[in-house]
Write a protein that holds these residues in place. Sequence first.
Motif, PDB file in Angstrom:
ATOM      1  N   PHE A 136       1.932   2.042  -7.203  1.00 19.11           N
ATOM      2  CA  PHE A 136       1.626   2.571  -5.879  1.00 19.11           C
ATOM      3  C   PHE A 136       0.404   1.855  -5.337  1.00 19.11           C
ATOM      4  CE2 PHE A 136      -0.582   5.937  -3.316  1.00 19.11           C
ATOM      5  CZ  PHE A 136       0.293   5.920  -2.250  1.00 19.11           C
ATOM      6  N   ARG A 137       0.560   1.211  -4.183  1.00 19.83           N
ATOM      7  CA  ARG A 137      -0.533   0.455  -3.568  1.00 19.83           C
ATOM      8  C   ARG A 137      -1.289   1.304  -2.546  1.00 19.83           C
ATOM      9  NH1 ARG A 137      -1.857  -5.237  -4.461  1.00 19.83           N
ATOM     10  NH2 ARG A 137      -3.000  -5.909  -2.637  1.00 19.83           N
ATOM     11  N   GLY A 138      -0.581   2.293  -1.951  1.00 18.50           N
ATOM     12  CA  GLY A 138      -1.237   3.172  -0.999  1.00 18.50           C
ATOM     13  C   GLY A 138      -0.356   3.471   0.199  1.00 18.50           C
ATOM     14  N   LEU A 139      -0.902   4.278   1.107  1.00 19.81           N
ATOM     15  CA  LEU A 139      -0.250   4.548   2.381  1.00 19.81           C
ATOM     16  C   LEU A 139      -0.702   3.491   3.381  1.00 19.81           C
ATOM     17  CD1 LEU A 139      -0.660   8.422   2.706  1.00 19.81           C
ATOM     18  CD2 LEU A 139       1.289   7.131   1.827  1.00 19.81           C
ATOM     19  N   TYR A 140       0.227   3.056   4.204  1.00 24.28           N
ATOM     20  CA  TYR A 140      -0.050   2.051   5.224  1.00 24.28           C
ATOM     21  C   TYR A 140       0.585   2.516   6.529  1.00 24.28           C
ATOM     22  CZ  TYR A 140      -1.598  -1.385   1.756  1.00 24.28           C
ATOM     23  OH  TYR A 140      -2.293  -2.051   0.784  1.00 24.28           O
ATOM     24  N   VAL A 141       0.097   1.979   7.644  1.00 25.65           N
ATOM     25  CA  VAL A 141       0.714   2.223   8.942  1.00 25.65           C
ATOM     26  C   VAL A 141       1.512   0.981   9.313  1.00 25.65           C
ATOM     27  CG1 VAL A 141       0.352   2.660  11.396  1.00 25.65           C
ATOM     28  CG2 VAL A 141      -1.080   3.812   9.711  1.00 25.65           C
ATOM     29  N   GLN A 142       2.822   1.156   9.449  1.00 26.97           N
ATOM     30  CA  GLN A 142       3.671   0.065   9.914  1.00 26.97           C
ATOM     31  C   GLN A 142       3.548   0.010  11.428  1.00 26.97           C
ATOM     32  OE1 GLN A 142       7.824   0.177   8.772  1.00 26.97           O
ATOM     33  NE2 GLN A 142       8.395  -0.908  10.628  1.00 26.97           N
ATOM     34  N   VAL A 143       3.194  -1.173  11.946  1.00 31.28           N
ATOM     35  CA  VAL A 143       3.014  -1.370  13.386  1.00 31.28           C
ATOM     36  C   VAL A 143       3.963  -2.466  13.846  1.00 31.28           C
ATOM     37  CG1 VAL A 143       1.384  -1.999  15.200  1.00 31.28           C
ATOM     38  CG2 VAL A 143       0.604  -0.676  13.237  1.00 31.28           C
ATOM     39  N   GLU A 144       4.688  -2.174  14.907  1.00 28.62           N
ATOM     40  CA  GLU A 144       5.654  -3.126  15.450  1.00 28.62           C
ATOM     41  C   GLU A 144       4.980  -4.431  15.857  1.00 28.62           C
ATOM     42  OE1 GLU A 144       9.121  -3.209  18.895  1.00 28.62           O
ATOM     43  OE2 GLU A 144       7.619  -1.618  18.926  1.00 28.62           O
ATOM     44  N   GLN A 145       5.626  -5.535  15.544  1.00 28.49           N
ATOM     45  CA  GLN A 145       5.145  -6.858  15.928  1.00 28.49           C
ATOM     46  C   GLN A 145       5.336  -7.044  17.430  1.00 28.49           C
ATOM     47  OE1 GLN A 145       3.725  -9.243  14.045  1.00 28.49           O
ATOM     48  NE2 GLN A 145       3.632 -10.771  15.641  1.00 28.49           N
TER      49      GLN A 145
END
Length: 168
Positions: A136-145
């Motif tokens: 587990f690397r962590g929680l991230y926010v995916q943001v549209e390109q």
Amino acid sequence: QSTVRESIPQAEFATEKIESKLPVYEFVMDPQDLRRMDQNPRGEERYPATFKANGVVHKDAKIRYRGQWARTWPKKPLKIFFSDEQPFEGQKRLNLNSCFRDTSFIREPLAYHIYRAAGMPAGESKLVRVHLNGEFRGLYVQVEQPDKRFLKRKDLKGATIVKAASNT
């Protein structure tokens, strides 16, 4: 010139199902490539990786750190590149922001939501779980390109995308 390997070992993803209400993004990459990426976080080299999400495996993905000064953070943002033949959910690039300076993980997704609610042409965003080489690397926010696909989806024909950069 890059010394990045052109192939990665056979991908081995988590054998047990990861329970989460958030999307789970799994990456497998050669540990030597990960070490090289960590040793040069400001580098633009793209390292081969296998990406798995929603039961779909993308064997030709590439990964690197993204951002300017955010690359100095202990938890660095990631940029993922997909092949033209196998984009991820229609996207050729995936931005995963680490939220290192926002431990609530809510400011960035909320800001994008508010911009969209106000009628601004803001990208889509969502929280995701990231696992790298089985950990587990962590929680991230995916943001549209913000790219041509984004402009088309937002009906912004003829618009120009400008990227701000810092020289620090």
